[in-house]
Write an enzyme that holds these catalytic residues in place. Structure first.
Site, mmCIF file in Angstrom:
data_model
loop_
_atom_site.group_PDB
_atom_site.id
_atom_site.type_symbol
_atom_site.label_atom_id
_atom_site.label_comp_id
_atom_site.label_asym_id
_atom_site.label_seq_id
_atom_site.Cartn_x
_atom_site.Cartn_y
_atom_site.Cartn_z
ATOM 1 C CD1 TRP A 77 -3.296 -0.417 1.558
ATOM 2 C CD2 TRP A 77 -2.141 -2.113 1.257
ATOM 3 N NE1 TRP A 77 -4.396 -1.182 1.669
ATOM 4 C CE2 TRP A 77 -3.738 -2.479 1.356
ATOM 5 C CE3 TRP A 77 -1.269 -3.408 1.278
ATOM 6 C CZ2 TRP A 77 -4.064 -4.042 1.225
ATOM 7 C CZ3 TRP A 77 -1.781 -4.444 0.923
ATOM 8 C CH2 TRP A 77 -3.241 -4.931 1.183
ATOM 9 C CB ILE A 134 1.994 -0.616 -6.576
ATOM 10 C CG1 ILE A 134 3.616 -1.041 -6.652
ATOM 11 C CG2 ILE A 134 1.865 0.549 -5.998
ATOM 12 C CD1 ILE A 134 4.252 -0.977 -5.205
ATOM 13 C CE LYS A 135 -5.742 -0.274 -1.223
ATOM 14 N NZ LYS A 135 -6.415 -0.572 0.150
ATOM 15 C CD GLN A 136 -0.449 5.587 -4.624
ATOM 16 O OE1 GLN A 136 -1.244 6.063 -3.681
ATOM 17 N NE2 GLN A 136 0.778 5.726 -4.512
#
Length: 356
Positions: free
Chosen positions: A205, A242-244
């Site tokens: 995150w 990737i968490k965005q």
């Protein structure tokens, strides 16, 4: 892959019959530069990497599960909000989700690739469900019980605990830009290295957090240039995903007058179009070699379905890998939550919605 439950006309209806996001075709960064999601994504991205065989197996478990299995796209249900936002505020709209088994059931019935939640919730149900849906264990949290509130991600368990639960992956948050970010980078980098050694995948995150990032003019926590750089730091410590948050603006470095910039960042690499802003995030994930999943955001009630469709369309057309949507799904009756998750998935299953 599953069949569509919502066709292009239905998706366009949720977009307010505005097809501008579906027809945008002149991104600043051309799609030919990207490694695009698809059935051979894992071979292309990780086939020659240092990820060991068991990590590749667990990545394959995630990418090949659920309605999107085999497509190269992901739909993940995350429910760690009981810690991050308090249990009461998270689950008051639907108290059934105080019971963590219902979180897992929602992810399974909703056709998700994986369920991301806490040590406590998964440890109660691992024997029953770990072989039925891939687990993603969130190993750090912002506890928000300190008064006045502070914003610091601290470890809630160990990587070995996650492995013992049969988890396919571990997830962690870094608040890039915060006073504590240097410590968090070191902690998470070490945890990700251990997870890879044990054969698990890693999800980061990549959130920005600094009170100075919000001014009277603009909240730059979701600026494309700041979030893009957070992504670039995240892939550098070997996150596999990737968490965005979806970008809402640009020019944070310029307007806040810090960091390093180049004029081409804002002229040749991005425009004001939301797909272009998200494409810049994808570019910072090694041009798509590490998948970008955007977060679904808070629940706003009746508008959740339209917001979810828009986020999914922007992410997919930008070259992203999927959505990780929680509150919009679990803060409503389970039947409606399943419908929302399926609607998101249908954006990625729809061959008429292409990468710009």
């Amino acid at each position: 892959m599953d069949t569509l439950k919502n066709n292009t006309d239905k998706i366009l209806e949720y977009l307010g019959n505005d097809d501008s996001l579906l027809t945008f075709d002149h991104p600043r960064i051309l799609k030919d530069r990207l490694l695009k999601p698809g059935p051979d994504y894992l071979d292309q991205a990780f086939g020659l990497s240092d990820r060991n065989v068991n990590t590749l197996i667990n990545l394959s478990r995630i990418y090949n599960h659920g309605r999107l299995g085999g497509s190269g796209y992901l739909s993940i249900l995350p429910v760690d909000q009981g810690i991050e936002h308090t249990g009461g505020s998270s689950f008051a709209p639907n108290p059934d989700y105080f019971d963590p088994e219902n979180i897992i059931k929602l992810a399974i019935e909703g056709g998700c690739n994986a369920v991301a939640t806490t040590f406590g919730g998964l440890s109660l149900h691992a024997r029953k469900y770990a072989h039925k849906i891939p687990f993603l264990v969130k190993i750090n949290h912002n506890e928000l019980m300190t008064y006045p509130n502070k914003y610091d991600q601290i470890m809630f368990g160990s990587v070995s605990d996650a492995w013992n639960l049969g988890a396919a992956a571990v997830g962690a948050t870094i608040y890039f830009g915060s006073e504590e970010s240097n410590r968090q980078i070191v902690e998470v980098a070490e945890a990700f290295e251990e997870a890879h050694e044990l054969g698990m995948a890693t999800v980061l995150w990549c959130y920005t957090r600094n009170s100075n990032f919000k001014t009277d003019k603009q909240d730059y926590h979701t600026a494309a240039d700041l979030t893009g750089q957070a992504n670039h730091l995240g892939v550098t410590i070997k996150a596999d995903l990737i968490k965005q948050k979806l970008p809402t603006c640009n020019g944070g470095f310029k307007d806040l007058k810090f960091g390093k910039t180049h004029p081409d960042m804002y002229s040749k690499l991005a425009s004001e179009n939301p797909i272009d802003l998200c494409r810049y995030q994808v570019a910072n994930c090694y041009m798509g070699k590490i998948g970008l999943i955007n977060s679904g955001g808070a629940s706003s009630g009746a508008g959740d379905f339209a917001e979810a469709v828009k986020t999914a369309v922007v992410n997919k057309r930008a070259g992203g890998t999927g959505l990780i949507s929680g509150r919009k799904a679990f803060q409503r009756p389970m039947k409606e939550g399943i419908e929302l998750l399926n609607l998101i998935q249908d954006v990625y299953l729809n061959d008429e919605i292409t990468i710009a």
